[in-house]
Design a protein around this motif. Structure first.
Motif, short mmCIF file in Angstrom:
data_model
loop_
_atom_site.label_atom_id
_atom_site.label_comp_id
_atom_site.label_asym_id
_atom_site.label_seq_id
_atom_site.Cartn_x
_atom_site.Cartn_y
_atom_site.Cartn_z
N UNK A 80 22.47 35.26 23.85
CA UNK A 80 21.08 35.60 24.14
C UNK A 80 20.70 35.14 25.54
N UNK A 95 29.49 31.40 28.05
CA UNK A 95 28.13 31.36 28.57
C UNK A 95 28.17 31.39 30.09
N UNK A 149 23.16 30.61 32.77
CA UNK A 149 22.62 30.21 31.47
C UNK A 149 22.81 28.70 31.25
N UNK A 167 16.20 22.91 31.24
CA UNK A 167 15.34 22.59 30.08
C UNK A 167 15.60 21.19 29.56
N UNK A 184 18.84 29.43 23.24
CA UNK A 184 20.10 29.62 23.97
C UNK A 184 21.24 28.81 23.35
N UNK A 185 21.00 28.20 22.18
CA UNK A 185 22.13 27.62 21.46
C UNK A 185 23.06 28.74 21.00
N UNK A 186 22.53 29.96 20.91
CA UNK A 186 23.38 31.13 20.70
C UNK A 186 23.80 31.64 22.08
N UNK A 187 25.09 31.81 22.27
CA UNK A 187 25.56 32.16 23.61
C UNK A 187 25.32 33.62 23.96
N UNK A 205 19.83 26.00 30.68
CA UNK A 205 19.84 25.00 29.61
C UNK A 205 19.78 23.59 30.21
#
Lengths: 157, 155
Positions: A28, B1, B5, B12, A23-26, B9
């Protein structure tokens, strides 16, 4: 390796590291489930608008406490395609060292795309490379290119 | 984002921070996600090797950074959630997670107070923070006899 005999934190920390990297890629979104024999399976959707996407790929995540690749390479072999066990989606294997959070990836079903075709190359053993946000970007770009080429393969001209 | 999401994150990162091993064989804590529908709290966290000792956490992930003086992470907790946390007879905390810098901060919400308008950065979840948290939670539970005696449903 994370398995039924491994401490609980091996699977849980490797899942968290994999989720953060992906999720470092926004663009996905990920869904994940515990995998048989330990680890996690991630289904990764590519699509920036937040709606369900059909551009998906699979990531099989395994945790380890060993920094030595020789300790885990043999044990992740079962995650790669074997005769009679084909893959139908681009698929990666992620291995995460849960002590230092360093991660590696290898293609199990590698997407290959050119102007007229999209195919999957199956790897029986993986060629592991360091996994970081830049590598995640490359993985996703390759999957996207594969999905862009796929309609030409599925719909005869 | 999307917010959900950022929240995932944050969850996590929270799990990683709480289960950090350092040079130990096992983490101090085992967080368990309560599910999206559970009110106010996101996780119940057990002290490893002391499953009867636990605490509740609301995790707030953000990419909005800090106030200009750098002393507060830009997260908010409503008065309703604060009141629910205070009402729980177990240790309760808010954890603010900066998903960009991948750091987290603790705030105790066990005594009556107003809403949280920004989360102080005085208590980072680092090695010392984890040790202090473990000691606080163990001291809380070990000082109490929580056994329900003479239950009306006793066999």
């Amino acid at each position: 390796m994370s398995s039924a005999n491994e401490p609980w934190f091996v699977a849980e920390r490797s899942e968290a590291v994999a989720g953060l990297l992906l999720t470092s890629r926004e663009d996905v979104r990920v869904r994940h489930e515990p995998a048989q024999g330990g680890g996690s399976d991630f289904l990764v959707e590519i699509g920036a608008d937040g709606r369900p996407s059909t551009r998906i790929f699979m990531v099989q995540v395994k945790g380890t406490t060993s920094p030595d690749p020789d300790d885990w390479r043999r044990e992740v072999r079962q995650l790669f395609p074997a005769p009679g066990r084909p893959f139908y989606l681009p698929t990666c294997v992620f291995v995460v060292n849960v002590r230092d959070n360093k991660a590696f990836y290898a293609w199990a079903a590698e997407p290959l795309a050119d102007a007229n075709s999209a195919t999957l190359r199956f790897h029986e053993t993986g060629t592991f490379r360091p996994l970081d946000p830049a590598a995640v970007g490359e993985i996703i770009d390759r999957v996207e290119a594969w999905y862009q080429a796929l309609p030409k393969q599925l719909v005869p001209a | 984002m999307a917010n959900e999401d950022i929240g995932e994150r944050g969850q996590w990162l929270f799990n990683l921070l709480m289960t950090d091993l350092g040079d130990r064989a096992h983490p101090y804590f085992r967080p368990r996600f309560l599910g999206d529908k559970y009110p106010t709290f996101d996780s119940i966290v057990e002290v490893v090797d002391h499953p009867a000792y636990f605490f509740f956490v609301q995790v707030k992930g953000t990419t909005r950074g800090y106030t200009p003086n750098g002393r507060r992470l830009r997260v908010q907790v409503s008065q309703e959630d604060v009141d629910r946390m205070v009402a729980v007879p177990a240790p309760t905390y808010v954890v603010g997670v900066d998903t960009a810098l991948q750091v987290g901060f603790l705030l105790s919400v066990n005594e009556p107070r107003g809403p949280v308008a920004g989360l102080a950065t005085r208590f980072p979840i680092d090695r010392r923070g984890r040790e202090d948290l473990r000691d606080e939670v163990v001291e809380f539970w070990s000082a109490r006899n929580m056994v329900l005696t003479d239950s009306r449903f006793k066999e």
